[in-house]
Structure formats: structure tokens, C-alpha cells
Design a protein around this motif. Sequence first.
Motif, PDB file in Angstrom:
ATOM      1  N   UNK A  58      -6.624  -8.943  -0.337  1.00 33.37           N
ATOM      2  CA  UNK A  58      -5.993  -9.930   0.544  1.00 33.37           C
ATOM      3  C   UNK A  58      -5.711  -9.314   1.907  1.00 33.37           C
ATOM      4  N   UNK A  59      -5.247  -8.087   1.872  1.00 35.73           N
ATOM      5  CA  UNK A  59      -4.871  -7.412   3.118  1.00 35.73           C
ATOM      6  C   UNK A  59      -6.058  -7.289   4.066  1.00 35.73           C
ATOM      7  N   UNK A  60      -7.198  -6.831   3.539  1.00 45.18           N
ATOM      8  CA  UNK A  60      -8.359  -6.659   4.405  1.00 45.18           C
ATOM      9  C   UNK A  60      -8.914  -8.017   4.847  1.00 45.18           C
ATOM     10  N   UNK A  61      -8.908  -8.991   3.923  1.00 40.85           N
ATOM     11  CA  UNK A  61      -9.437 -10.309   4.277  1.00 40.85           C
ATOM     12  C   UNK A  61      -8.564 -10.951   5.356  1.00 40.85           C
ATOM     13  N   UNK A  62      -7.238 -10.795   5.216  1.00 42.97           N
ATOM     14  CA  UNK A  62      -6.326 -11.379   6.203  1.00 42.97           C
ATOM     15  C   UNK A  62      -6.511 -10.714   7.564  1.00 42.97           C
ATOM     16  N   UNK A  63      -6.704  -9.397   7.549  1.00 42.32           N
ATOM     17  CA  UNK A  63      -6.920  -8.688   8.818  1.00 42.32           C
ATOM     18  C   UNK A  63      -8.236  -9.131   9.454  1.00 42.32           C
ATOM     19  N   UNK A  64      -9.256  -9.347   8.611  1.00 38.46           N
ATOM     20  CA  UNK A  64     -10.544  -9.820   9.130  1.00 38.46           C
ATOM     21  C   UNK A  64     -10.400 -11.196   9.759  1.00 38.46           C
ATOM     22  N   UNK A  65      -9.553 -12.035   9.156  1.00 40.89           N
ATOM     23  CA  UNK A  65      -9.339 -13.379   9.684  1.00 40.89           C
ATOM     24  C   UNK A  65      -8.664 -13.327  11.063  1.00 40.89           C
TER      25      UNK A  65
ATOM     26  N   UNK B   4     -11.705   0.465  -3.829  1.00 38.62           N
ATOM     27  CA  UNK B   4     -10.707   0.123  -2.818  1.00 38.62           C
ATOM     28  C   UNK B   4      -9.290   0.391  -3.310  1.00 38.62           C
ATOM     29  N   UNK B   5      -8.681   1.423  -2.778  1.00 42.97           N
ATOM     30  CA  UNK B   5      -7.280   1.712  -3.058  1.00 42.97           C
ATOM     31  C   UNK B   5      -6.472   1.502  -1.791  1.00 42.97           C
ATOM     32  N   UNK B   6      -5.214   1.982  -1.810  1.00 46.57           N
ATOM     33  CA  UNK B   6      -4.317   1.781  -0.667  1.00 46.57           C
ATOM     34  C   UNK B   6      -4.906   2.314   0.628  1.00 46.57           C
ATOM     35  N   UNK B   7      -5.440   3.531   0.582  1.00 51.55           N
ATOM     36  CA  UNK B   7      -5.879   4.161   1.826  1.00 51.55           C
ATOM     37  C   UNK B   7      -7.100   3.439   2.385  1.00 51.55           C
ATOM     38  N   UNK B   8      -8.032   3.120   1.505  1.00 55.24           N
ATOM     39  CA  UNK B   8      -9.223   2.406   1.970  1.00 55.24           C
ATOM     40  C   UNK B   8      -8.826   1.068   2.601  1.00 55.24           C
ATOM     41  N   UNK B   9      -7.940   0.346   1.926  1.00 55.18           N
ATOM     42  CA  UNK B   9      -7.495  -0.944   2.448  1.00 55.18           C
ATOM     43  C   UNK B   9      -6.795  -0.778   3.785  1.00 55.18           C
TER      44      UNK B   9
ATOM     45  N   UNK C 122       0.844  -1.194   0.000  1.00 54.62           N
ATOM     46  CA  UNK C 122       0.000   0.000   0.000  1.00 54.62           C
ATOM     47  C   UNK C 122       0.873   1.236   0.000  1.00 54.62           C
ATOM     48  N   UNK C 123       0.449   2.243  -0.704  1.00 54.42           N
ATOM     49  CA  UNK C 123       1.220   3.487  -0.755  1.00 54.42           C
ATOM     50  C   UNK C 123       0.341   4.637  -0.289  1.00 54.42           C
TER      51      UNK C 123
ATOM     52  N   UNK D 144     -17.663   0.304  -5.862  1.00 55.96           N
ATOM     53  CA  UNK D 144     -17.564  -0.165  -7.236  1.00 55.96           C
ATOM     54  C   UNK D 144     -16.526  -1.267  -7.407  1.00 55.96           C
ATOM     55  N   UNK D 145     -15.750  -1.557  -6.360  1.00 54.84           N
ATOM     56  CA  UNK D 145     -14.744  -2.609  -6.468  1.00 54.84           C
ATOM     57  C   UNK D 145     -13.345  -2.097  -6.223  1.00 54.84           C
ATOM     58  N   UNK D 146     -12.371  -2.747  -6.846  1.00 57.44           N
ATOM     59  CA  UNK D 146     -10.982  -2.326  -6.670  1.00 57.44           C
ATOM     60  C   UNK D 146     -10.732  -1.055  -7.477  1.00 57.44           C
ATOM     61  N   UNK D 147      -9.790  -0.235  -7.039  1.00 59.15           N
ATOM     62  CA  UNK D 147      -9.532   1.015  -7.741  1.00 59.15           C
ATOM     63  C   UNK D 147      -8.539   0.797  -8.881  1.00 59.15           C
ATOM     64  N   UNK D 148      -9.094   0.886 -10.084  1.00 58.80           N
ATOM     65  CA  UNK D 148      -8.294   0.649 -11.289  1.00 58.80           C
ATOM     66  C   UNK D 148      -7.031   1.505 -11.334  1.00 58.80           C
ATOM     67  N   UNK D 149      -7.140   2.727 -10.846  1.00 58.24           N
ATOM     68  CA  UNK D 149      -6.013   3.659 -10.955  1.00 58.24           C
ATOM     69  C   UNK D 149      -4.833   3.274 -10.082  1.00 58.24           C
ATOM     70  N   UNK D 150      -5.020   2.310  -9.181  1.00 54.70           N
ATOM     71  CA  UNK D 150      -3.877   1.884  -8.375  1.00 54.70           C
ATOM     72  C   UNK D 150      -3.421   0.474  -8.746  1.00 54.70           C
ATOM     73  N   UNK D 151      -3.943  -0.043  -9.833  1.00 54.19           N
ATOM     74  CA  UNK D 151      -3.470  -1.305 -10.397  1.00 54.19           C
ATOM     75  C   UNK D 151      -3.430  -2.443  -9.400  1.00 54.19           C
ATOM     76  N   UNK D 152      -2.351  -3.227  -9.482  1.00 57.17           N
ATOM     77  CA  UNK D 152      -2.243  -4.418  -8.652  1.00 57.17           C
ATOM     78  C   UNK D 152      -2.161  -4.071  -7.169  1.00 57.17           C
ATOM     79  N   UNK D 153      -1.736  -2.850  -6.842  1.00 52.33           N
ATOM     80  CA  UNK D 153      -1.678  -2.455  -5.430  1.00 52.33           C
ATOM     81  C   UNK D 153      -3.076  -2.516  -4.830  1.00 52.33           C
ATOM     82  N   UNK D 154      -4.068  -2.050  -5.604  1.00 57.05           N
ATOM     83  CA  UNK D 154      -5.428  -2.070  -5.087  1.00 57.05           C
ATOM     84  C   UNK D 154      -5.949  -3.505  -4.988  1.00 57.05           C
TER      85      UNK D 154
END
Lengths: 356, 280
Positions: free
Chosen positions: B179-186, B135-140, A312-313, B164-174
Amino acid sequence: MEYTNKIKKTIKSLEQLSKSQGVDLNEEISSLEKKLSKIQPEKYSEWQDQKKRRTPWERVKIARTLERPKPQDYLEMIIKDFIPFHGDRLGHDDHAIVGGIGYLKDIPVTAISTRRGKDLKGNMEANFGMPHPEGYRKALRLAKQAEKFRRPVLFFVDTPGAYCGIGAEERGIAEAIAKNLYELSDLNVPILTVITGEGGSGGALALSVANKIYMMENAVLSVISPEGCASILFKDASKAEEAAASLRLTAYDLYEMGIIDEIQGEKDDFNDNPQPTLKELEQKLYNDIFHYAFMDEEKMKDQRYQKYRSIGFFETDKNQFPEKILPGTNANKNKGNSQKGNHFFRDLRRLFGLKS
Amino acid sequence: MSAKIQDIIQKFLNTRKERFKASVPDNLFTQCPNCKKMIYRKKIDKNHGVCPECGYHLKLTNKQWSQLLFDEGSVQLLFEEFKTVDVLEFPKYKEKLDKLYEKNINEGVTTGKARIEEIPVLFGIMNTEFILASMGSVLGERIASLFEKGRSQGLPVIILSRSGGARMQEGAVSLMQMTKTAAAAKRFSNAGGLFISLIANPTTGGVTASFAMLGDIIITEPNALIGFAGPRVIEQTIKQKLPEGFQTSEFLQEKGFVDLICERHHLKDTLRNILKIHQY
């Protein structure tokens, strides 16, 4: 060194945050620092040469070629005595995902891969490599089985994405992907993923929760297909080439951003003779399994968690948003009151004919 | 001849209509998207954004949501200081962000701590005004931090998703934020935490396929669009029209993916009851 500054900024903002809020973010910071140290400046020019050998769009096209070794070929060549298993035990079996047990050299492993055809017939059988929910549930079932028998799990991923159709939605494709992310992030055995061709969005992600992600040199991983991105963003699907460049979907970009962990180079005649490249990959996977298998279990799980936690950035900037948007916060309350007060005095002044 | 006269009368009526429309301020009346009736704005606002005629649930702002769900004056925002970076240098992303910051819209989710009838909870409310709450970096980061805070403080987490889903403008980072949010939820779940996922209209893509579908209890609004792929994408893929009611909350409940469909008026009570049963 495009991303190094951004990683540095993220580290700085995390440090500020942990100071100001008293939260312990040391683990996150140290894993980011590790990421930074991996990008070595002395190798930089060589790295750039490799990266610029092909444009992102060329790599997308290579990743999609029919002749390219498919993920099931990786299973065949790397996993010995492979026994394929079927079914999600919930009423379905998906032909787009192959999974089973076998040996990696001499270690018993569970290996799971997406399946793609090399011709139309093969592609029809494998639904063009697009899994349905039952495919992901099968993968999770096999991973859980691996956990029980203490086998490491290997994923080989090449898919344009999860299938979007009526049946997939009815059977809960979103839930299936979410469950995979949720459960695999906490699996008690090491997981390694190799992205061999196209890594399409959530469909690929659900099989890429791993301690270490490998990517073939010409594989791509992206949140949306370049065509889809172009049609949304430029309103023109033919501008896919531009979109591919903007999405930064090549292995090199993803490595620099710290999303994947290692790139497996491809020999020039990789399509016709994949054996030497795959031998190299096999050795690497073998070494890594040893590395993670000898790690303390909790530490190994923690490594996986931190790997994703630190992606994340962002920056931290307190001054950017001085006012809170929601009501009920103290800042807002005071402001509201003072405004009321102003009105009151203004009205009084008007009443008494005083100009303010 | 008569046709001409009809035309003239129609034109005259149209101009009258337009004049009338122009004389009414935009925000005084709202048209319900479902029954197409014009309804007095204040009446709808009082009714928590539910159309008094047909019961359709209109979109609420974040402010209205927090008024609906939480005790007055109990809201305290958290993780406000994260700010989005244009990591990929994606075309037009920075301009888009700057415009939103000017409007003082901070990110696709607001997170914080509040009380529901004196029970403290951690909450996240997504805001579709910010690039469709993608969902971009900050939201995640905010969602993951929320789960971690919930774990360390032993508080329940309630997240209202609409995205609307993952944020296209942040590519694979978004993508990795899923995974990050799902892992934290787990991890939160392993520590015994209660996660209630509220899903509002519309929620698709990467958010549905990560934390929104991972709630211990999943509650949706009536008639909300919830799915993985958007309806248009599916229609394009299968080249067929989709059946009526496809991907609505009722559809999902029928298929077994949603615990409860709850109308807004009962939402706070329902949440309180659930929290009480879990001994919070």
C-alpha cells in the motif's frame, strides 16, 4: 512493549536522515510519535492478559470457523436498506464480493464485503471467499461511485486471499490489486475497513486501504497463511502452529505495530448472538465517519497516506556499508584508480628487482 | 560381456569428463538455461547477458544493469542508510541478514540518481540475491522515498523489478509496504511524474501486485516470468499442469497488461526515446 523501542529507533533514524539529507520528514515522524503515544503503559498488563487469553493458532482457528458471523452478515446487520449492486462493467461479476449502498444509522454509505459460505454449497458459490480480479474491479468501481456521490466507504473483509488460478492470472489479478491500492489511497471520501475473520495477504489488502482499520478480536491478518509459511520455512506444513506464532498475525500484535487502529472485542457468545457486539461496532463506525467527514478533505487524504507511509521498521547506519556496490560512484572510482596505481608501482619494483 | 565392456568404457569417459570439468574454472563458461549450450562467459557478458545462440536473457547483476542503462560515471546512490530490523524476531531471519551483510549485499533494491544520455532520472534496481528481493520495510521505504524525491524534484522514476513478492519474515509489515509504495506512486503520478516500470525475470507476488504493475509505461524483458501467484502454487491449487508459456511476458502482453517487450540491446535507446517524448 515489544515494539515501542523499535518505533523509537525508527523515529531516531528518520530524524538523523532528515538532518543529513535535508529532507522534510516531519509529518512521518509526528505520525509515528502519535502511534507511540497510543500505546499507553498503564493499560499494559490488562492488555497483555487479553492478548495471552488465546494463542495465535487458536485465533486462526476461530477466525476460520464456519459458524462465525461472515462479512455479509455484518452488512446485513449494520447496513440498513442495503441494495446490492453487481458487475465490474468490464464483462464480469464476482460472487465472492458483495457491494452496494445503504444507511449506516442515518448516513448513506457504500458498503463492500467479501462473501463466505457457512456450508459447502455456500462456499462453492462464493469461491471459498477468494475473489477474482473482477471482484476487486467491482469494489473499485463502487468506491469511485461513492466518491462521486460523496458517500463514505465501508469494507468488511474476510478472505483467505485472492484466488490463484489460470483465469485469475489471465485477467490480471496482480494489476487489479495494485490498481485498488493505487486508487483507494487517493479516494476523496473517508474509508473504514473492518477485518472480520481471515485477512489473507494481498487479497485482503486490496480492500484494506482505509483511514482507519478495525479488527475483530479473533481476526487475523497475515502476509501468508501459517500453513504456507510452515511449508516454505520449516518444510513441513504441520508446523503451522509455530508459524502462526512467528508471523504475529493477531489483532493485538498488529495494533502494537501500528498497522491496525482499533480492536473490537467479541462477546463470549459472539457466534450465536453477534447482535450486541455488532451494535458496539456500528456505533464506533458511526462516530468515526463523523470524525473523518468533518475533516478537511486534503487533511483526511493526507491522514490516510501518512498512516501507510509510516509503517515500516528500520535503522539507519552509515558505517555499515562504507563501499557502494554500483560502479560510477565517486568512492568506487577513486578506489579503482588507487589499486591500479599500486599494481603499477609493484610491477616497477619487480622490474628493478626491488622487493616490496 | 559386451555390456560389461560398455560399462567400463562409460565409466572411463565419465571420469574424463569430470576431470575436464574440474580443470575448467567455474566462471569461464556458463550454460544457457534455455538452449543448454556452454557459452564462453566473456562473450555473454559482452552481449549484456543475452545468449548469443538463442537470444535467451540471462540474469544480470545490479552492476551490469546500471552499466547497461546509465551513462558511465553518472550513478549516485540514494537512501543507502536504511538498514533492516528483525521486527518480528522471526526464526533465522537475523542470521540470514547477517550473512548477506557480510557479502556486502545491502538490500533487495538499490536506489539512486543517474543519467540516461544526459537525461537525469531516479532509478531503483532490485537485487534477487537479497532474499529474492522480497519487499520488506527497507525496500518499501526506499521505493516510497524514491517516488517522493521524484515528486519534489520533478524527475522521472524508472524501477527495474524482479522479486519473489512480500517478505514473509516481516509479516504484515511487509504486506503494508504494498500500500505504501502504491500510494506513493499515486501521489507521484498526481504531480505529473513519469514512472516507467521495467519488469525482469522473475517477478511475482506483492511486487507485481503493487508498484510494478502501476507504471505509466510497463516494459518487460522477453520470456520473463511475471505473475501474482507462483506457477507451483497455482498447479497445487488447481491440480493441473499449466499450459506452455503461461505467465510469461508474451502471455501478459497478449492479455493486455504490458506495453512493450524490449530486448536488452534496445532498452537504453527505448528509454531515451520515451523520456524525450515526455520532454525530459
